[in-house]
Motif scaffolding. Structure first.
Motif, PDB file in Angstrom:
ATOM      1  N   THR A  60      15.579 -27.166  -4.475  1.00 34.08           N
ATOM      2  CA  THR A  60      14.763 -27.784  -5.521  1.00 34.08           C
ATOM      3  C   THR A  60      15.230 -27.259  -6.878  1.00 34.08           C
ATOM      4  O   THR A  60      15.813 -26.178  -6.954  1.00 34.08           O
ATOM      5  N   THR A  61      14.968 -28.023  -7.916  1.00 31.64           N
ATOM      6  CA  THR A  61      15.340 -27.567  -9.258  1.00 31.64           C
ATOM      7  C   THR A  61      14.235 -26.737  -9.892  1.00 31.64           C
ATOM      8  O   THR A  61      14.472 -26.003 -10.839  1.00 31.64           O
ATOM      9  N   VAL A  68      15.990 -31.847  -3.775  1.00 33.47           N
ATOM     10  CA  VAL A  68      17.213 -32.546  -4.179  1.00 33.47           C
ATOM     11  C   VAL A  68      18.291 -32.412  -3.115  1.00 33.47           C
ATOM     12  O   VAL A  68      19.336 -33.046  -3.202  1.00 33.47           O
ATOM     13  N   GLY A  69      18.043 -31.592  -2.095  1.00 32.69           N
ATOM     14  CA  GLY A  69      19.017 -31.412  -1.031  1.00 32.69           C
ATOM     15  C   GLY A  69      18.586 -30.337  -0.059  1.00 32.69           C
ATOM     16  O   GLY A  69      17.461 -29.835  -0.123  1.00 32.69           O
ATOM     17  N   ILE A  89      23.390 -32.709  -0.770  1.00 29.61           N
ATOM     18  CA  ILE A  89      22.614 -33.019  -1.968  1.00 29.61           C
ATOM     19  C   ILE A  89      22.435 -34.538  -1.995  1.00 29.61           C
ATOM     20  O   ILE A  89      23.375 -35.288  -1.701  1.00 29.61           O
ATOM     21  N   LEU A  90      21.234 -34.975  -2.320  1.00 27.68           N
ATOM     22  CA  LEU A  90      20.973 -36.415  -2.399  1.00 27.68           C
ATOM     23  C   LEU A  90      21.994 -37.082  -3.319  1.00 27.68           C
ATOM     24  O   LEU A  90      22.368 -36.518  -4.352  1.00 27.68           O
ATOM     25  N   LYS A  92      21.876 -39.372  -5.527  1.00 26.30           N
ATOM     26  CA  LYS A  92      21.486 -39.548  -6.936  1.00 26.30           C
ATOM     27  C   LYS A  92      21.438 -38.229  -7.706  1.00 26.30           C
ATOM     28  O   LYS A  92      21.346 -38.226  -8.926  1.00 26.30           O
ATOM     29  N   GLU A  93      21.506 -37.105  -6.991  1.00 29.72           N
ATOM     30  CA  GLU A  93      21.425 -35.785  -7.632  1.00 29.72           C
ATOM     31  C   GLU A  93      22.769 -35.056  -7.671  1.00 29.72           C
ATOM     32  O   GLU A  93      22.839 -33.923  -8.142  1.00 29.72           O
ATOM     33  N   ARG A  94      23.819 -35.695  -7.190  1.00 29.15           N
ATOM     34  CA  ARG A  94      25.126 -35.046  -7.151  1.00 29.15           C
ATOM     35  C   ARG A  94      25.762 -34.980  -8.533  1.00 29.15           C
ATOM     36  O   ARG A  94      25.373 -35.698  -9.447  1.00 29.15           O
ATOM     37  N   LYS A  96      25.642 -32.558 -10.656  1.00 29.60           N
ATOM     38  CA  LYS A  96      24.786 -31.899 -11.639  1.00 29.60           C
ATOM     39  C   LYS A  96      24.863 -30.377 -11.492  1.00 29.60           C
ATOM     40  O   LYS A  96      24.116 -29.667 -12.149  1.00 29.60           O
ATOM     41  N   TYR A  98      24.049 -28.707  -8.780  1.00 36.10           N
ATOM     42  CA  TYR A  98      23.043 -28.197  -7.857  1.00 36.10           C
ATOM     43  C   TYR A  98      23.665 -27.561  -6.610  1.00 36.10           C
ATOM     44  O   TYR A  98      23.174 -26.541  -6.123  1.00 36.10           O
TER      45      TYR A  98
END
Length: 173
Positions: A60-61, A68-69, A89-90, A92-94, A96, A98
């Motif tokens: 999580t962020t 997010v993953g 990682i999802l 749409k969240e790659r 970034k 994470y």
């Protein structure tokens, strides 16, 4: 960035993640996973790492933010103090950062809480983004397994990555 234990509320998140055909090739999945199977999995997800020899943590962020993953430790070998690592990682969240941050947190947890000596990863030879990720996270490329994964388009090589978690003085070069 935070890693947390799985919660019953993660059912729909896991359902979407596990049923994404784009990641089946790296997770050895051939068919969709039911909500029932995932509900059963979540009921036992808090089992002792030393008993079940695997651990899945949610990325999580924010502490109480949406997932997010996930990062996984699997194939834990207590005698040799090592485990495989996987990260998803999802889509749409790659891109970034994470995944890099999550791997750093996982390495710290594996070293300090689980007392592992090393972790390793197996990456499809065509997955350049994952290879860059593991290299940036301090993993070393240690070899290639030829024709290791069967894919719809034929056999694929994989690259093996290794990361020692002990102090540099304990590692043989």
């Amino acid at each position: 960035m935070h890693l947390r234990a799985l919660e019953p509320d993660d059912l729909e998140f896991l359902y979407a993640l596990e049923n994404d055909p784009d990641i089946w090739g790296v997770s050895d999945t051939l068919a969709p996973v039911s909500r029932h199977a995932l509900r059963e999995y979540l009921e036992h997800a808090s089992a002792d790492f030393y008993v079940v020899r695997q651990l899945r943590l949610v990325v999580t962020t924010e502490i109480s933010g949406p997932p997010v993953g996930v990062v996984d430790l699997f194939d834990f070998e207590p005698l040799h103090q090592r485990a495989g690592v996987g990260i998803t990682i999802l889509a749409k969240e790659r891109k970034k950062g994470y995944a890099q941050q999550a791997l750093d947190l996982l390495k710290n947890h594996a070293r300090n809480a689980l007392r592992l000596h090393q972790i390793y990863a197996t990456v499809g030879a065509d997955n350049l983004a994952s290879m860059r990720l593991f290299e940036a996270a301090g993993f070393r490329k240690i070899g290639t397994r030829l024709a290791w994964l069967r894919t719809p388009s034929g056999w694929q090589d994989v690259v093996e990555w290794q990361c020692f978690l002990a102090s540099p003085d304990d590692i043989r070069e």
